[in-house]
Design a protein around this motif. Structure first.
Motif, PDB file in Angstrom:
ATOM      1  N   ARG A  49       0.662  -1.249   0.109  1.00 47.16           N
ATOM      2  CA  ARG A  49       0.042  -0.038   0.180  1.00 47.16           C
ATOM      3  C   ARG A  49       0.810   1.390  -0.105  1.00 47.16           C
ATOM      4  O   ARG A  49       1.807   1.299   0.773  1.00 47.16           O
ATOM      5  CB  ARG A  49      -0.996   0.077   1.370  1.00 47.16           C
ATOM      6  N   LEU A  50       0.566   2.264  -0.833  1.00 49.21           N
ATOM      7  CA  LEU A  50       1.507   3.285  -0.917  1.00 49.21           C
ATOM      8  C   LEU A  50       1.052   4.239   0.552  1.00 49.21           C
ATOM      9  O   LEU A  50      -0.167   4.515   0.936  1.00 49.21           O
ATOM     10  CB  LEU A  50       1.027   4.316  -2.125  1.00 49.21           C
ATOM     11  N   PRO A  51       2.331   4.756   1.058  1.00 43.50           N
ATOM     12  CA  PRO A  51       1.943   5.348   2.146  1.00 43.50           C
ATOM     13  C   PRO A  51       1.160   6.903   2.421  1.00 43.50           C
ATOM     14  O   PRO A  51       1.112   7.435   1.006  1.00 43.50           O
ATOM     15  CB  PRO A  51       3.424   5.889   2.708  1.00 43.50           C
ATOM     16  N   VAL A  52       0.770   7.048   3.256  1.00 41.08           N
ATOM     17  CA  VAL A  52      -0.185   8.378   3.208  1.00 41.08           C
ATOM     18  C   VAL A  52       0.378   9.277   4.582  1.00 41.08           C
ATOM     19  O   VAL A  52       0.560   8.798   5.627  1.00 41.08           O
ATOM     20  CB  VAL A  52      -1.668   8.423   3.404  1.00 41.08           C
ATOM     21  N   PRO A  53       0.711  10.618   4.341  1.00 42.11           N
ATOM     22  CA  PRO A  53       1.486  11.182   5.409  1.00 42.11           C
ATOM     23  C   PRO A  53       0.538  11.562   6.345  1.00 42.11           C
ATOM     24  O   PRO A  53      -0.492  11.942   6.094  1.00 42.11           O
ATOM     25  CB  PRO A  53       2.067  12.424   4.542  1.00 42.11           C
ATOM     26  N   ASP A  54       1.191  11.639   7.601  1.00 40.44           N
ATOM     27  CA  ASP A  54       0.484  12.129   8.940  1.00 40.44           C
ATOM     28  C   ASP A  54       1.018  13.380   9.224  1.00 40.44           C
ATOM     29  O   ASP A  54       1.987  13.624   9.829  1.00 40.44           O
ATOM     30  CB  ASP A  54       0.565  11.004   9.809  1.00 40.44           C
ATOM     31  N   TYR A  55       0.503  14.457   8.768  1.00 41.35           N
ATOM     32  CA  TYR A  55       0.724  15.884   9.214  1.00 41.35           C
ATOM     33  C   TYR A  55       0.453  16.201  10.804  1.00 41.35           C
ATOM     34  O   TYR A  55      -0.501  15.974  11.255  1.00 41.35           O
ATOM     35  CB  TYR A  55       0.230  17.024   8.345  1.00 41.35           C
ATOM     36  N   GLY A  56       1.407  17.151  11.142  1.00 45.43           N
ATOM     37  CA  GLY A  56       1.235  17.536  12.660  1.00 45.43           C
ATOM     38  C   GLY A  56       2.265  16.598  13.520  1.00 45.43           C
ATOM     39  O   GLY A  56       3.417  16.173  12.974  1.00 45.43           O
ATOM     40  N   ASP A  57       1.974  16.729  14.833  1.00 45.90           N
ATOM     41  CA  ASP A  57       2.828  16.167  15.666  1.00 45.90           C
ATOM     42  C   ASP A  57       2.378  14.781  16.411  1.00 45.90           C
ATOM     43  O   ASP A  57       2.278  14.822  17.722  1.00 45.90           O
ATOM     44  CB  ASP A  57       3.145  17.329  16.715  1.00 45.90           C
ATOM     45  N   PRO A 101       4.908   7.418   6.674  1.00 47.01           N
ATOM     46  CA  PRO A 101       5.039   6.130   7.023  1.00 47.01           C
ATOM     47  C   PRO A 101       5.586   4.882   6.161  1.00 47.01           C
ATOM     48  O   PRO A 101       5.195   5.055   4.925  1.00 47.01           O
ATOM     49  CB  PRO A 101       3.665   5.546   7.569  1.00 47.01           C
ATOM     50  N   LEU A 102       6.670   4.678   6.329  1.00 43.48           N
ATOM     51  CA  LEU A 102       7.194   3.514   5.335  1.00 43.48           C
ATOM     52  C   LEU A 102       7.716   2.220   6.206  1.00 43.48           C
ATOM     53  O   LEU A 102       8.669   2.352   6.539  1.00 43.48           O
ATOM     54  CB  LEU A 102       8.372   4.301   4.630  1.00 43.48           C
ATOM     55  N   PRO A 103       7.179   1.211   5.868  1.00 43.54           N
ATOM     56  CA  PRO A 103       7.532  -0.080   6.759  1.00 43.54           C
ATOM     57  C   PRO A 103       8.994  -0.384   6.165  1.00 43.54           C
ATOM     58  O   PRO A 103       9.210  -0.388   4.916  1.00 43.54           O
ATOM     59  CB  PRO A 103       6.489  -1.099   6.343  1.00 43.54           C
ATOM     60  N   GLY A 104       9.737  -0.838   7.346  1.00 49.04           N
ATOM     61  CA  GLY A 104      11.195  -1.337   6.795  1.00 49.04           C
ATOM     62  C   GLY A 104      12.131  -0.292   6.381  1.00 49.04           C
ATOM     63  O   GLY A 104      13.101  -0.411   5.908  1.00 49.04           O
ATOM     64  N   ALA A 105      11.658   1.064   6.548  1.00 50.16           N
ATOM     65  CA  ALA A 105      12.754   2.338   6.101  1.00 50.16           C
ATOM     66  C   ALA A 105      13.754   2.225   7.167  1.00 50.16           C
ATOM     67  O   ALA A 105      13.816   2.199   8.302  1.00 50.16           O
ATOM     68  CB  ALA A 105      12.078   3.377   6.499  1.00 50.16           C
ATOM     69  N   THR A 106      15.204   2.137   6.469  1.00 54.76           N
ATOM     70  CA  THR A 106      16.264   2.406   7.333  1.00 54.76           C
ATOM     71  C   THR A 106      17.144   3.416   6.592  1.00 54.76           C
ATOM     72  O   THR A 106      18.386   3.694   7.105  1.00 54.76           O
ATOM     73  CB  THR A 106      17.074   1.037   7.467  1.00 54.76           C
ATOM     74  N   GLU A 107      17.141   3.743   5.126  1.00 53.80           N
ATOM     75  CA  GLU A 107      18.148   4.310   4.536  1.00 53.80           C
ATOM     76  C   GLU A 107      17.119   5.669   3.937  1.00 53.80           C
ATOM     77  O   GLU A 107      16.073   5.412   3.450  1.00 53.80           O
ATOM     78  CB  GLU A 107      18.805   3.563   3.318  1.00 53.80           C
TER      79      GLU A 107
END
Length: 192
Positions: A49-57, A101-107
């Motif tokens: 699934r393509l990520p959707v940004p979560d804006y704010g804090d 959000p991006l599962p597995g993000a390390t780089e």
């Protein structure tokens, strides 16, 4: 006589019937499912699934990783879960803009207005201007699948878990944590 009593307790302990610890197996995972932790798998649909940004804090930074600055934007990797964006135009008061959000993000790296990042085996190119100004859409991201090999599972993701023998489905793509019988969740090695 003293030697015989000591020999009895030594043999009883070796045989697994130590009279001082008779109830030790009552809470053992191998004997009763209600004491077993449940593995949490990364669902293939979530990975694709393509990520959707979560804006704010709204999203706390849990496992800080690499950071990259581009102009007055700072991007901080939250290992295995995504990227936090900060406006650092006022260096004394950084402002959190959101979380990608991006599962597995390390780089990550930033070049020509794009954030290049990994999601386990996939490569993402995300238009930073669209992400920053809130006009992000599916056309703001390009995904190239199967560019990297699946990393080995870090032991920390399931460290401390007590799975009943045979409950793990090794055919599933990836175990990312576990849930305890008390309802506590540990994902990517961090309590949620």
């Amino acid at each position: 006589m003293q030697f015989r009593i000591l020999a009895f307790f030594s043999l009883a302990t070796l045989a697994g019937c130590n009279p001082f610890y008779q109830d030790w197996d009552e809470k053992s995972c191998a004997y009763d499912d209600k004491y077993c932790d449940t593995p949490v798998y990364l669902d293939l649909d979530d990975l694709q699934r393509l990520p959707v940004p979560d804006y704010g804090d709204n999203v706390p930074l849990r496992i800080p990783g690499k950071l990259v600055q581009s102009g007055d934007l700072l991007v901080v990797n939250d290992r295995y879960s995504g990227y936090h964006f900060f406006d650092i135009s006022d260096r004394q008061n950084p402002l959190r803009l959101g979380f990608y959000p991006l599962p597995g993000a390390t780089e990550l790296t930033i070049s020509n207005g794009y954030l290049y990042a990994n999601s386990f085996t996939d490569l993402y190119a995300v238009n930073i201007a669209d992400l920053r100004d809130g006009t992000y859409s599916t056309s703001s991201v390009k995904r190239v699948t199967d560019q990297f090999s699946m990393p080995s599972q870090p032991a920390a993701w399931v460290e401390g878990a007590e799975f009943k023998s045979g409950t793990l489905n090794w055919g599933h793509p990836l175990i990312i944590g576990y849930q305890t019988p008390e309802g506590e969740s540990y994902l990517y090695g961090v309590q949620q």
